[in-house]
Design a protein around this motif. Sequence first.
Motif, short mmCIF file in Angstrom:
data_model
loop_
_atom_site.label_atom_id
_atom_site.label_comp_id
_atom_site.label_asym_id
_atom_site.label_seq_id
_atom_site.Cartn_x
_atom_site.Cartn_y
_atom_site.Cartn_z
N SER A 136 -8.14 -6.50 -8.64
CA SER A 136 -8.82 -5.99 -8.49
C SER A 136 -9.74 -4.76 -8.33
O SER A 136 -9.28 -3.79 -7.95
N TYR A 137 -11.35 -5.07 -8.27
CA TYR A 137 -12.13 -3.87 -8.64
C TYR A 137 -11.87 -2.40 -6.65
O TYR A 137 -12.00 -1.81 -6.43
N PHE A 138 -11.12 -3.38 -5.96
CA PHE A 138 -10.84 -2.16 -4.54
C PHE A 138 -9.78 -1.74 -4.56
O PHE A 138 -10.03 -0.93 -3.75
N LEU A 139 -8.79 -2.05 -5.37
CA LEU A 139 -7.56 -1.54 -5.65
C LEU A 139 -7.98 -0.24 -5.96
O LEU A 139 -7.59 1.08 -5.15
N TRP A 180 1.01 -1.04 0.30
CA TRP A 180 -0.05 -0.12 0.24
C TRP A 180 0.69 1.08 0.16
O TRP A 180 0.65 2.38 -0.45
N GLU A 181 1.82 1.40 0.66
CA GLU A 181 2.64 2.11 0.74
C GLU A 181 3.51 2.76 -0.93
O GLU A 181 3.28 3.34 -1.48
N ALA A 182 3.66 1.49 -1.74
CA ALA A 182 4.27 1.79 -2.51
C ALA A 182 3.36 2.60 -3.66
O ALA A 182 3.25 3.49 -4.74
N LEU A 184 -4.87 6.31 -9.53
CA LEU A 184 -4.25 6.40 -10.01
C LEU A 184 -4.84 5.15 -10.52
O LEU A 184 -4.93 4.55 -9.70
N GLY A 185 -5.08 5.17 -12.00
CA GLY A 185 -5.35 4.32 -12.77
C GLY A 185 -7.19 4.43 -13.31
O GLY A 185 -8.26 4.20 -13.76
N TYR A 217 -5.20 -8.32 1.07
CA TYR A 217 -4.75 -6.96 1.54
C TYR A 217 -5.99 -5.74 1.06
O TYR A 217 -5.92 -4.67 0.87
N PHE A 218 -7.66 -6.33 1.38
CA PHE A 218 -8.29 -5.38 0.89
C PHE A 218 -9.22 -5.58 2.07
O PHE A 218 -10.57 -4.72 2.38
N ASP A 219 -8.41 -6.01 3.46
CA ASP A 219 -9.69 -6.85 4.45
C ASP A 219 -9.35 -6.07 5.76
O ASP A 219 -8.14 -5.34 5.78
#
Length: 455
Positions: free
Chosen positions: A279-282, A165-167, A201-202, A369-371
Amino acid sequence: MTSACTRLALALLSAVLSFAQPSEPPQQLTFTPYHSNGIYAAGEMVGWTVTPGPVAPSYAYKWTIRRNNAVVLKEGRLDLSSGKATIEIAADEPAMLYVAIEPYAPLASEQPGTAPAGKPESPAPISITGGNTGRNTGLYAVGAAVSPARIGLSTPPPPDFDAFWEAKLAAQAKVPINPQLTSVPTDVPGVEMNIFVLDALGSKAHGYLAKPAREGKFPALIQLQYAGVYALNARAAAQRAAEGWLILNVDSHDKLPSDPSGNIPRNYQAIGNTDREQSYFLNMYLRDSRVLDYLLTRPDWDGTTIVLTGGSMGGQQTFALAGLRPEKITAALVCVPAGADTNGALHGRKPGYPYWPSDNPDALKTALYFDPVNFAPRIKAAVMAGIGFIDTISPPAGIWTVLNQIPGPKEPLPLLESEHDNLTPRKVRACPERTRELLNLIVNGGKFQPEGIRP
């Protein structure tokens, strides 16, 4: 459409929805918990006294006690021949207990005590109504928390969670925000309203921005949205601004907030669910963070107060943003937050929305990673969280897990009779009421100091 026409259309829609709102089904059973707050210590007897409800029972009922709504602990049948019955079990470990009470036959054809002991009954093909879970299927449910402050992680976080996440935040920081504001009318007096679009971003972040129509610096409120694809409620944002907030009501999707669809797939939550980069959540979480980036640039923010709020998937986003940007958030106020304990199905816990497939190892690896439970240790804000004890969409064990990972002050709000807020809205009222109370406190210069578990 003129403002007058718009108001008329909204009034007609409201009337239709009000007319279509089903009334609460008549209740055949009433449950009184041994502990009125629904909370027990490990080793105590957990239980309920069951009596006939306002409507005389017309079915025979069986019950099943499940740990975290997954592991069956005990089963039985209700015998109300004496006017009351009990459902109870000795609590043996920290967990949420979920009790399903199901009708299995018309009462006239099956009297209590006639079935062979230990033999489960199969639901008869009969028309069944009522129940307290908001579905009018005859199903009742009750829940209890056993030493909830000791409910821990079912799965450890990925070792590179923080680095990942920092990246992403560092990469987004290189993208100019490029804010675009479009003024939109509102019938709420003394308020300025805009639609905002921001480069992230994206993708692009969208929503409504509203503020008092006067010079000054204002506390900020970021409203995050529950699951689904829909047009946002612009008037609700304007009403918050009339109270004194600088509010950003954020669409969960890359679409205009006034657009009810935006060509967003209805199964968006499953998109890219086997790859953390897809992932959509990103992009959803990054858009939320980009909105915060923009807020920090505004000269009309008071420089001190930022409150996050949301229900269900909006609560999920609230926890994620509060963990991604912990140094900036004052308070996080959530009702039945979703998304927690994504790997719980592998450890005897019933999973909830967004229902990462428990039979897909790649999906469950991505889910971590999204929890919200993995953002929780980073949260510094004061937190209030409403927890539905019979919620099957935002299971309560996951919410307790999130709260137990937050190092700072928090205020759990038990909602003993609540399924998810769209199913039993009357049973969840205490949470939006507490949210309003805290927002009124903060916008008027007060400080939210969590009080521990709310009665």
